[in-house]
Design a protein around this motif. Structure first.
Motif, PDB file in Angstrom:
ATOM      1  N   ASP A 121       0.989  -1.241   0.045  1.00  0.00           N
ATOM      2  CA  ASP A 121      -0.048   0.123   0.077  1.00  0.00           C
ATOM      3  C   ASP A 121       0.753   1.080   0.138  1.00  0.00           C
ATOM      4  O   ASP A 121       0.343   2.383   0.102  1.00  0.00           O
ATOM      5  CB  ASP A 121      -0.922   0.001   1.310  1.00  0.00           C
ATOM      6  CG  ASP A 121      -0.275   0.060   2.609  1.00  0.00           C
ATOM      7  OD1 ASP A 121       1.060   0.010   2.634  1.00  0.00           O
ATOM      8  OD2 ASP A 121      -0.849  -0.187   3.473  1.00  0.00           O
ATOM      9  N   GLY A 122       2.068   0.875   0.006  1.00  0.00           N
ATOM     10  CA  GLY A 122       2.943   2.385  -0.162  1.00  0.00           C
ATOM     11  C   GLY A 122       3.269   2.995   1.512  1.00  0.00           C
ATOM     12  O   GLY A 122       4.021   3.828   1.273  1.00  0.00           O
ATOM     13  N   LYS A 123       2.847   2.169   2.192  1.00  0.00           N
ATOM     14  CA  LYS A 123       3.141   2.728   3.843  1.00  0.00           C
ATOM     15  C   LYS A 123       4.382   1.899   4.414  1.00  0.00           C
ATOM     16  O   LYS A 123       4.567   1.039   4.078  1.00  0.00           O
ATOM     17  CB  LYS A 123       1.762   2.617   4.690  1.00  0.00           C
ATOM     18  CG  LYS A 123       0.542   3.250   4.146  1.00  0.00           C
ATOM     19  CD  LYS A 123      -0.552   3.010   4.949  1.00  0.00           C
ATOM     20  CE  LYS A 123      -1.819   3.724   4.585  1.00  0.00           C
ATOM     21  NZ  LYS A 123      -2.941   3.517   5.224  1.00  0.00           N
ATOM     22  N   ILE A 124       4.973   2.715   5.290  1.00  0.00           N
ATOM     23  CA  ILE A 124       5.993   2.382   6.209  1.00  0.00           C
ATOM     24  C   ILE A 124       5.333   1.587   7.087  1.00  0.00           C
ATOM     25  O   ILE A 124       4.377   1.935   7.802  1.00  0.00           O
ATOM     26  CB  ILE A 124       6.737   3.486   6.822  1.00  0.00           C
ATOM     27  CG1 ILE A 124       7.572   4.287   5.765  1.00  0.00           C
ATOM     28  CG2 ILE A 124       8.071   2.808   7.939  1.00  0.00           C
ATOM     29  CD1 ILE A 124       8.504   5.476   6.465  1.00  0.00           C
ATOM     30  N   LYS A 125       5.869   0.156   7.376  1.00  0.00           N
ATOM     31  CA  LYS A 125       5.623  -0.729   8.293  1.00  0.00           C
ATOM     32  C   LYS A 125       6.592  -1.319   9.117  1.00  0.00           C
ATOM     33  O   LYS A 125       7.765  -1.302   8.536  1.00  0.00           O
ATOM     34  CB  LYS A 125       4.698  -1.820   7.484  1.00  0.00           C
ATOM     35  CG  LYS A 125       3.464  -1.431   7.033  1.00  0.00           C
ATOM     36  CD  LYS A 125       2.595  -2.591   6.234  1.00  0.00           C
ATOM     37  CE  LYS A 125       1.380  -2.072   5.565  1.00  0.00           C
ATOM     38  NZ  LYS A 125       0.625  -3.111   5.111  1.00  0.00           N
ATOM     39  N   CYS A 126       6.206  -1.644  10.394  1.00  0.00           N
ATOM     40  CA  CYS A 126       7.267  -2.014  11.153  1.00  0.00           C
ATOM     41  C   CYS A 126       7.483  -3.844  11.227  1.00  0.00           C
ATOM     42  O   CYS A 126       6.449  -4.405  11.451  1.00  0.00           O
ATOM     43  CB  CYS A 126       6.621  -1.854  12.594  1.00  0.00           C
ATOM     44  SG  CYS A 126       7.776  -2.004  13.925  1.00  0.00           S
ATOM     45  N   LEU A 127       8.520  -4.037  11.113  1.00  0.00           N
ATOM     46  CA  LEU A 127       8.905  -5.549  11.034  1.00  0.00           C
ATOM     47  C   LEU A 127       9.251  -6.203  12.232  1.00  0.00           C
ATOM     48  O   LEU A 127       9.438  -7.439  12.560  1.00  0.00           O
ATOM     49  CB  LEU A 127      10.017  -5.841   9.813  1.00  0.00           C
ATOM     50  CG  LEU A 127       9.853  -5.751   8.586  1.00  0.00           C
ATOM     51  CD1 LEU A 127      11.130  -5.528   7.650  1.00  0.00           C
ATOM     52  CD2 LEU A 127       8.871  -6.822   8.157  1.00  0.00           C
ATOM     53  N   ASP A 128       9.609  -5.417  13.340  1.00  0.00           N
ATOM     54  CA  ASP A 128       9.892  -6.089  14.531  1.00  0.00           C
ATOM     55  C   ASP A 128       9.646  -5.248  15.627  1.00  0.00           C
ATOM     56  O   ASP A 128       9.541  -4.000  15.578  1.00  0.00           O
ATOM     57  CB  ASP A 128      11.453  -6.376  14.692  1.00  0.00           C
ATOM     58  CG  ASP A 128      12.000  -7.506  15.480  1.00  0.00           C
ATOM     59  OD1 ASP A 128      11.095  -7.998  16.192  1.00  0.00           O
ATOM     60  OD2 ASP A 128      12.941  -7.826  15.571  1.00  0.00           O
TER      61      ASP A 128
END
Length: 183
Positions: free
Chosen positions: A175-182
């Motif tokens: 969706d083009g949004k920054i997401k947190c992986l941890d």
């Protein structure tokens, strides 16, 4: 439960953390498998599931056959694009005197030492806005994701904590949004 495409002893690792490993899907280039012991998976699984706007989408989870290892199938994020933007931000932070990249200082040091509510981020934001608008926009978006992740962890886990805000723990979703992986 066995993951046919992953198998019980995956050969090619995509990445790893201190307590988990990440494997690319052999079938779907848009997903990854995050694999670890149950207690490690339990630390982040419910939080990730709770908000796909902040964390990668969770598709399924289960136990590896004949092993005490669990897996979660997640949306694969564009980490390379994020890493490039992070590097650009750190150079801009160095330009305005907020960090000294050459001596090893990073954005993550500011966050870990100051916390997400620190007044220093307001001052940095003002300087960035006049110095480099792209870095400013990225900085604001990153801080927003970090703050929302902190709130989500508190809501789901009942823990007031800081996010493991390092360069390799974020990416862009489909969706083009920054997401947190941890966490």
């Amino acid at each position: 439960m066995e993951i046919q495409e992953l198998g019980t002893s995956p050969k090619k690792m995509f990445g790893s953390g201190i307590e988990h490993q990440i494997f690319a899907s052999k079938v779907n280039p848009n997903v990854i498998f995050k694999v670890g012991h149950k207690d490690v998976v339990d630390e982040w699984y419910e939080v990730f599931k709770s908000n796909p706007e902040i964390f990668p989408k969770v598709f399924r989870a289960g136990k590896m056959q004949d092993e005490d290892i669990y897996y979660v199938e997640l949306e694969k994020l564009d980490t390379k694009k994020f890493e490039k933007r992070w590097d650009d931000l750190e150079l801009s932070l160095e330009d305005i005197g907020a960090v000294d990249v050459d001596s090893g200082e990073r954005f993550s040091d500011l966050y870990m030492n100051e916390g997400s509510d620190a007044a220093i981020f307001v001052e940095i934001g003002k300087k960035l806005k006049s110095h480099n608008i792209d870095s400013y926009n990225f900085f604001i978006e990153l801080l927003r994701v970090i703050k929302n992740a902190e709130r989500e962890i508190l809501k789901v886990k009942g823990k007031d904590t800081i996010v493991d805000a390092h360069k390799y723990n974020f990416g862009y979703g489909s969706d083009g949004k920054i997401k947190c992986l941890d966490l």
